[in-house]
Write a protein that holds these residues in place. Structure first.
Motif, PDB file in Angstrom:
ATOM      1  N   CYS A   1      11.723 -15.613 -50.503  1.00 39.10           N
ATOM      2  CA  CYS A   1      11.496 -14.163 -50.475  1.00 39.10           C
ATOM      3  C   CYS A   1      12.432 -13.491 -49.474  1.00 39.10           C
ATOM      4  CB  CYS A   1      10.046 -13.851 -50.106  1.00 39.10           C
ATOM      5  SG  CYS A   1       8.820 -14.630 -51.166  1.00 39.10           S
ATOM      6  N   ARG A   2      13.213 -12.567 -49.943  1.00 38.79           N
ATOM      7  CA  ARG A   2      14.131 -11.844 -49.071  1.00 38.79           C
ATOM      8  C   ARG A   2      13.336 -10.833 -48.243  1.00 38.79           C
ATOM      9  NH1 ARG A   2      19.575 -11.026 -48.904  1.00 38.79           N
ATOM     10  NH2 ARG A   2      20.320  -9.040 -48.060  1.00 38.79           N
ATOM     11  N   VAL A   3      13.363 -11.002 -46.937  1.00 34.14           N
ATOM     12  CA  VAL A   3      12.561 -10.118 -46.077  1.00 34.14           C
ATOM     13  C   VAL A   3      13.125  -8.700 -46.084  1.00 34.14           C
ATOM     14  CG1 VAL A   3      11.715  -9.692 -43.742  1.00 34.14           C
ATOM     15  CG2 VAL A   3      11.868 -12.047 -44.609  1.00 34.14           C
ATOM     16  N   LEU A   4      14.414  -8.594 -45.794  1.00 31.98           N
ATOM     17  CA  LEU A   4      15.054  -7.261 -45.781  1.00 31.98           C
ATOM     18  C   LEU A   4      15.537  -6.950 -47.184  1.00 31.98           C
ATOM     19  CD1 LEU A   4      16.922  -7.506 -42.351  1.00 31.98           C
ATOM     20  CD2 LEU A   4      14.673  -6.536 -42.862  1.00 31.98           C
ATOM     21  N   ASP A   5      14.587  -6.550 -47.993  1.00 31.40           N
ATOM     22  CA  ASP A   5      14.833  -6.269 -49.409  1.00 31.40           C
ATOM     23  C   ASP A   5      15.383  -4.853 -49.586  1.00 31.40           C
ATOM     24  OD1 ASP A   5      14.039  -7.528 -52.197  1.00 31.40           O
ATOM     25  OD2 ASP A   5      13.532  -5.392 -52.300  1.00 31.40           O
ATOM     26  N   GLU A   6      15.978  -4.612 -50.764  1.00 31.96           N
ATOM     27  CA  GLU A   6      16.456  -3.259 -51.062  1.00 31.96           C
ATOM     28  C   GLU A   6      15.295  -2.273 -51.106  1.00 31.96           C
ATOM     29  OE1 GLU A   6      18.673  -3.382 -54.658  1.00 31.96           O
ATOM     30  OE2 GLU A   6      20.301  -4.611 -53.827  1.00 31.96           O
ATOM     31  N   ASN A   7      14.124  -2.755 -51.501  1.00 30.65           N
ATOM     32  CA  ASN A   7      12.914  -1.939 -51.525  1.00 30.65           C
ATOM     33  C   ASN A   7      12.311  -1.945 -50.121  1.00 30.65           C
ATOM     34  OD1 ASN A   7      10.233  -1.009 -51.767  1.00 30.65           O
ATOM     35  ND2 ASN A   7      10.186  -1.573 -53.932  1.00 30.65           N
ATOM     36  N   LYS A   8      12.388  -0.793 -49.451  1.00 30.29           N
ATOM     37  CA  LYS A   8      11.927  -0.730 -48.064  1.00 30.29           C
ATOM     38  C   LYS A   8      10.431  -0.980 -47.940  1.00 30.29           C
ATOM     39  CE  LYS A   8      15.563   2.202 -46.136  1.00 30.29           C
ATOM     40  NZ  LYS A   8      15.872   3.437 -45.370  1.00 30.29           N
ATOM     41  N   GLU A   9       9.663  -0.605 -48.953  1.00 31.66           N
ATOM     42  CA  GLU A   9       8.217  -0.832 -48.890  1.00 31.66           C
ATOM     43  C   GLU A   9       7.908  -2.326 -48.857  1.00 31.66           C
ATOM     44  OE1 GLU A   9       6.005   1.199 -51.836  1.00 31.66           O
ATOM     45  OE2 GLU A   9       6.774   3.185 -51.324  1.00 31.66           O
ATOM     46  N   ILE A  10       8.653  -3.083 -49.645  1.00 33.12           N
ATOM     47  CA  ILE A  10       8.472  -4.541 -49.620  1.00 33.12           C
ATOM     48  C   ILE A  10       8.927  -5.098 -48.276  1.00 33.12           C
ATOM     49  CG2 ILE A  10       9.282  -6.712 -50.613  1.00 33.12           C
ATOM     50  CD1 ILE A  10       9.396  -5.328 -53.315  1.00 33.12           C
ATOM     51  N   SER A  11      10.031  -4.573 -47.771  1.00 33.82           N
ATOM     52  CA  SER A  11      10.587  -5.068 -46.502  1.00 33.82           C
ATOM     53  C   SER A  11       9.606  -4.907 -45.352  1.00 33.82           C
ATOM     54  CB  SER A  11      11.889  -4.330 -46.176  1.00 33.82           C
ATOM     55  OG  SER A  11      12.905  -4.647 -47.106  1.00 33.82           O
ATOM     56  N   VAL A  12       9.012  -3.731 -45.202  1.00 31.96           N
ATOM     57  CA  VAL A  12       8.128  -3.509 -44.059  1.00 31.96           C
ATOM     58  C   VAL A  12       6.852  -4.354 -44.165  1.00 31.96           C
ATOM     59  CG1 VAL A  12       9.032  -1.213 -43.538  1.00 31.96           C
ATOM     60  CG2 VAL A  12       7.118  -1.436 -45.145  1.00 31.96           C
ATOM     61  N   GLU A  13       6.406  -4.606 -45.400  1.00 37.14           N
ATOM     62  CA  GLU A  13       5.220  -5.463 -45.558  1.00 37.14           C
ATOM     63  C   GLU A  13       5.561  -6.910 -45.235  1.00 37.14           C
ATOM     64  OE1 GLU A  13       2.959  -4.961 -49.110  1.00 37.14           O
ATOM     65  OE2 GLU A  13       3.044  -2.769 -49.039  1.00 37.14           O
ATOM     66  N   ARG A  14       6.733  -7.355 -45.659  1.00 39.00           N
ATOM     67  CA  ARG A  14       7.132  -8.729 -45.333  1.00 39.00           C
ATOM     68  C   ARG A  14       7.413  -8.878 -43.840  1.00 39.00           C
ATOM     69  NH1 ARG A  14      10.870 -10.089 -50.716  1.00 39.00           N
ATOM     70  NH2 ARG A  14       9.053 -10.592 -52.055  1.00 39.00           N
ATOM     71  N   LEU A  15       7.890  -7.819 -43.221  1.00 39.48           N
ATOM     72  CA  LEU A  15       8.054  -7.842 -41.766  1.00 39.48           C
ATOM     73  C   LEU A  15       6.695  -7.992 -41.085  1.00 39.48           C
ATOM     74  CD1 LEU A  15      10.742  -5.050 -41.259  1.00 39.48           C
ATOM     75  CD2 LEU A  15      11.028  -7.475 -40.710  1.00 39.48           C
ATOM     76  N   GLY A  16       5.689  -7.313 -41.616  1.00 41.86           N
ATOM     77  CA  GLY A  16       4.344  -7.456 -41.070  1.00 41.86           C
ATOM     78  C   GLY A  16       3.818  -8.875 -41.224  1.00 41.86           C
ATOM     79  N   LEU A  17       4.153  -9.487 -42.359  1.00 39.03           N
ATOM     80  CA  LEU A  17       3.727 -10.860 -42.615  1.00 39.03           C
ATOM     81  C   LEU A  17       4.371 -11.836 -41.636  1.00 39.03           C
ATOM     82  CD1 LEU A  17       2.479 -13.179 -44.210  1.00 39.03           C
ATOM     83  CD2 LEU A  17       4.325 -12.928 -45.889  1.00 39.03           C
ATOM     84  N   ILE A  18       5.678 -11.730 -41.467  1.00 41.93           N
ATOM     85  CA  ILE A  18       6.335 -12.702 -40.595  1.00 41.93           C
ATOM     86  C   ILE A  18       6.022 -12.427 -39.129  1.00 41.93           C
ATOM     87  CG2 ILE A  18       8.160 -13.127 -42.281  1.00 41.93           C
ATOM     88  CD1 ILE A  18      10.065 -11.524 -40.454  1.00 41.93           C
ATOM     89  N   GLU A  19       5.743 -11.172 -38.793  1.00 44.06           N
ATOM     90  CA  GLU A  19       5.334 -10.884 -37.418  1.00 44.06           C
ATOM     91  C   GLU A  19       4.004 -11.574 -37.117  1.00 44.06           C
ATOM     92  OE1 GLU A  19       5.440  -7.065 -34.561  1.00 44.06           O
ATOM     93  OE2 GLU A  19       3.964  -6.925 -36.179  1.00 44.06           O
ATOM     94  N   ALA A  20       3.084 -11.591 -38.087  1.00 44.80           N
ATOM     95  CA  ALA A  20       1.814 -12.292 -37.909  1.00 44.80           C
ATOM     96  C   ALA A  20       2.042 -13.789 -37.734  1.00 44.80           C
ATOM     97  CB  ALA A  20       0.897 -12.022 -39.091  1.00 44.80           C
ATOM     98  N   ALA A  21       2.986 -14.329 -38.499  1.00 37.38           N
ATOM     99  CA  ALA A  21       3.315 -15.751 -38.352  1.00 37.38           C
ATOM    100  C   ALA A  21       3.880 -16.017 -36.964  1.00 37.38           C
ATOM    101  CB  ALA A  21       4.318 -16.170 -39.423  1.00 37.38           C
ATOM    102  N   LYS A  22       4.693 -15.086 -36.479  1.00 36.05           N
ATOM    103  CA  LYS A  22       5.266 -15.224 -35.143  1.00 36.05           C
ATOM    104  C   LYS A  22       4.168 -15.236 -34.076  1.00 36.05           C
ATOM    105  CE  LYS A  22       7.944 -12.632 -31.746  1.00 36.05           C
ATOM    106  NZ  LYS A  22       8.614 -11.356 -31.437  1.00 36.05           N
ATOM    107  N   VAL A  23       3.180 -14.367 -34.227  1.00 28.43           N
ATOM    108  CA  VAL A  23       2.070 -14.308 -33.271  1.00 28.43           C
ATOM    109  C   VAL A  23       1.340 -15.646 -33.223  1.00 28.43           C
ATOM    110  CG1 VAL A  23      -0.203 -13.293 -32.827  1.00 28.43           C
ATOM    111  CG2 VAL A  23       1.736 -11.818 -33.385  1.00 28.43           C
ATOM    112  N   VAL A  24       1.032 -16.193 -34.397  1.00 30.19           N
ATOM    113  CA  VAL A  24       0.306 -17.460 -34.463  1.00 30.19           C
ATOM    114  C   VAL A  24       1.136 -18.596 -33.862  1.00 30.19           C
ATOM    115  CG1 VAL A  24      -0.467 -19.231 -36.081  1.00 30.19           C
ATOM    116  CG2 VAL A  24      -1.235 -16.886 -36.361  1.00 30.19           C
ATOM    117  N   LEU A  25       2.417 -18.650 -34.209  1.00 28.89           N
ATOM    118  CA  LEU A  25       3.273 -19.701 -33.660  1.00 28.89           C
ATOM    119  C   LEU A  25       3.373 -19.580 -32.142  1.00 28.89           C
ATOM    120  CD1 LEU A  25       6.158 -19.677 -36.313  1.00 28.89           C
ATOM    121  CD2 LEU A  25       4.444 -21.477 -35.994  1.00 28.89           C
ATOM    122  N   GLY A  26       3.559 -18.351 -31.665  1.00 28.21           N
ATOM    123  CA  GLY A  26       3.682 -18.134 -30.221  1.00 28.21           C
ATOM    124  C   GLY A  26       2.396 -18.464 -29.488  1.00 28.21           C
ATOM    125  N   ASN A  27       1.263 -17.981 -30.008  1.00 34.58           N
ATOM    126  CA  ASN A  27      -0.015 -18.263 -29.360  1.00 34.58           C
ATOM    127  C   ASN A  27      -0.306 -19.756 -29.333  1.00 34.58           C
ATOM    128  OD1 ASN A  27      -0.308 -15.511 -29.122  1.00 34.58           O
ATOM    129  ND2 ASN A  27      -2.011 -15.325 -30.544  1.00 34.58           N
TER     130      ASN A  27
END
Length: 564
Positions: free
Chosen positions: A525-551
């Motif tokens: 899945c391309r995070v920075l997609d041409e569709n900005k709505e998809i991009s910001v949602e995927r950014l939210g998804l990977i940010e959550a993954a980052k939180v879990v990995l960091g914690n």
């Protein structure tokens, strides 16, 4: 309940499902139903949650599990419609031979991201432990030499476990017990003295049972310098206790520094010389004798440990009047209980298996439940360098110290590798693998996922002015997206599971699975997609993954790098 009850978590979903199933069991009036257990299936084809209550009821109701599950199904569906899970549960299915499987809707997954974005570093924190006081004693190496890799593994397990227990709502403390008395300390003093005599040219035989490592020679030279000793005559004027005291202080300073550099900071340092005083020992033995747990035989004093399952009674005072090592240990555990700890956990090496039954018996003799004291045995680690096993013997001085491992592979890799197997399993530590900066190296694999996510989010902000979004989601529907959300949502329950089992390995395996789910998502899945709505949602998804990995990494005492 969560510390954040207004937020949605998988653990809250499980509790609510359990409540709904329990209410549905009223259908079987007059039957004492077993406890409702809800599992997370290993195969996602069976849903996010699964319950085997129909199988448990089969014998009681004298019906097939499948027919019981089918009887329960409409009642469950009706209760779900009026519950807070109405929009989170997409469907309920019955699978042979009678499992009831629950499938989350997309909205159920989305609320996980909202939960993580609100809690951030507090995601996974709960009050599961209700503030119960835990004392975890670990490492507690005798000050007779540097910390070894065996001590390093115990330190990694104990420290990570305290972090997890604290996050799960327990009042957990780290304790180090310094055995600064006894025969091994006397041997240490004699070893230092003999090396000092040899350095000054005396023809003396080194004690057969002495500690032979190079560190003894270093200590002997420092002793000579510190006490301004010029001749053998000056050395002979030093009383034997001085050598012991010097050795204990020198090695405890070294041990403290090694532990600090390993990221382990003990809350409590206890000393045998201060706790197991002659008066404390006399008081203890008098108490046990009054209770009828001490008897005399063959000139020795015996503790009736067989009353609590030990294979034989144990001597606490020998016929020559000397106390066995068990006696001050009982005093020490009495002291720990007296300090208000509801549960005591001792983390020990594999040579202490025989110790378990006798010290549990001591706890019972002191008026506590044997369940108030846990003994965790951490197996040894075999070190490999260039494909060859490194031989280790502390007494002969042939060992790899914790300091050497840290210097060679770094603290992060050392701590992570010590945790890569269950504590009860033998560990093989490959130094070369631990140094690799490639996906083969498990800790690098996880840290790289964290750093890569940070890089993507930074690029999205700097170049495209896009911010992660975790509300009003609708585009995250790909299998890889759902799988990553599923993994993220399990984090709070993973911590509670580790706290229950007193085993941090579950968190290690979980973080590897989250990193794998992220990498798979990133490849598909391309995070920075041409569709900005998809991009910001995927950014939210990977940010959550980052939180879990960091914690999770921080609980293991491993850094979560922003760049690599």
């Amino acid at each position: 309940m969560s510390l954040f009850p207004f937020l949605f978590m998988f653990s809250d979903t499980r509790l609510e499902l359990q409540n709904i199933i329990e209410r549905s069991l009223k259908l079987f009036e007059g039957v004492t139903c077993p406890a409702v257990l809800i599992d997370v299936p290993a195969d996602v084809a069976h849903g996010e949650f699964s319950c085997n209550i129909a199988l448990q009821l089969s014998r009681l109701l004298k019906k097939s599990p499948l027919s019981i599950a089918q009887q329960l199904l409409p009642h469950l569906q009706e209760l779900l419609k009026t519950s807070t899970l109405n929009k989170q549960i997409a469907k309920v299915e019955i699978k042979a031979p009678g499992f009831i499987n629950f499938y989350l809707s997309a909205e159920g997954f989305y609320t996980v991201l909202y939960d993580v974005s609100r809690q951030k570093e507090n995601y996974g924190v709960s009050d599961f432990g209700k503030g119960k006081k835990f004392c975890l004693e670990f490492v507690s190496a005798n000050p007779t030499g540097p910390l070894t890799v065996a001590h390093g593994r115990q330190a990694a397990v104990g420290d990570s476990l305290v972090n997890i227990l604290q996050t799960a709502g327990f009042d957990a403390k780290r304790e180090y017990y310094v055995n600064d008395e006894g025969n091994q300390i006397n041997i240490l003093g004699r070893s230092i003295k003999a090396r000092a005599q040899q350095i000054l040219g005396q023809d003396v035989v080194f004690p057969e049972d002495g500690y032979q490592g190079e560190y003894i020679r270093v200590m002997a030279q420092l002793f000579i310098t510190q006490y301004n000793i010029k001749t053998s005559a000056d050395l002979d004027q030093q009383a034997d206790p001085i050598y012991r005291e010097f050795g204990v202080k020198y090695l405890m300073d070294m041990i403290r520094k090694d532990l600090k550099d390993f990221g382990v900071n003990f809350d409590i340092w206890s000393y045998q010389s201060r706790i197991a005083t002659p008066k404390a020992i006399d008081d203890l033995l008098a108490e046990l004798r009054t209770k009828g747990f001490i008897y005399d035989s063959e000139g020795a004093w015996w503790f009736k440990s067989t009353l609590w399952g030990d294979d034989k009674d144990r001597v606490v005072r020998k016929s020559d009047g000397q106390y066995t090592y068990l006696t001050p240990d009982i005093v020490y555990h009495k002291d720990k209980f007296a300090r208000g700890f509801a549960r005591i956990v001792n983390i020990l090496g594999p040579d202490h298996h025989g110790y378990i039954s006798r010290i549990k018996a001591a706890a019972a003799a002191l008026g506590h439940s044997v369940d108030d004291l846990d003994i965790l045995i951490v197996q040894l680690a075999t070190i490999y360098r260039d494909g060859k096993e490194v031989s280790m013997s502390t007494r002969r001085g042939e060992f790899i110290s914790l300091r050497e491992v840290m210097d060679e592979v770094g603290r992060d890799a050392a701590r992570f590798f010590f945790l890569m197997r269950q504590a009860s399993a033998h560990l093989e530590f490959d130094l070369e693998l631990a140094k690799k900066q490639s996906p083969e190296n498990p800790v690098y694999y996880i840290q790289y996922a964290h750093a890569r996510i940070n890089s993507i989010i930074r690029k999205a902000d700097d170049e495209f002015h896009l911010k992660p979004k975790t509300t009003d989601l609708k585009h995250l529907v790909q299998p890889e997206e759902m799988d990553l959300m599923r993994k993220i949502g399990l984090y709070p329950d993973i911590l509670i599971g580790c706290a229950k089992s007193l085993e941090p390995f579950g968190l290690v395996r979980y973080l590897q699975e989250v990193a794998a789910a992220f990498h798979k998502f990133y490849d598909s899945c391309r995070v920075l997609d041409e569709n900005k709505e998809i991009s910001v949602e995927r950014l939210g998804l990977i940010e959550a993954a980052k939180v879990v990995l960091g914690n999770g990494l921080r609980l293991l005492g491993v850094s979560a790098p922003q760049k690599m």
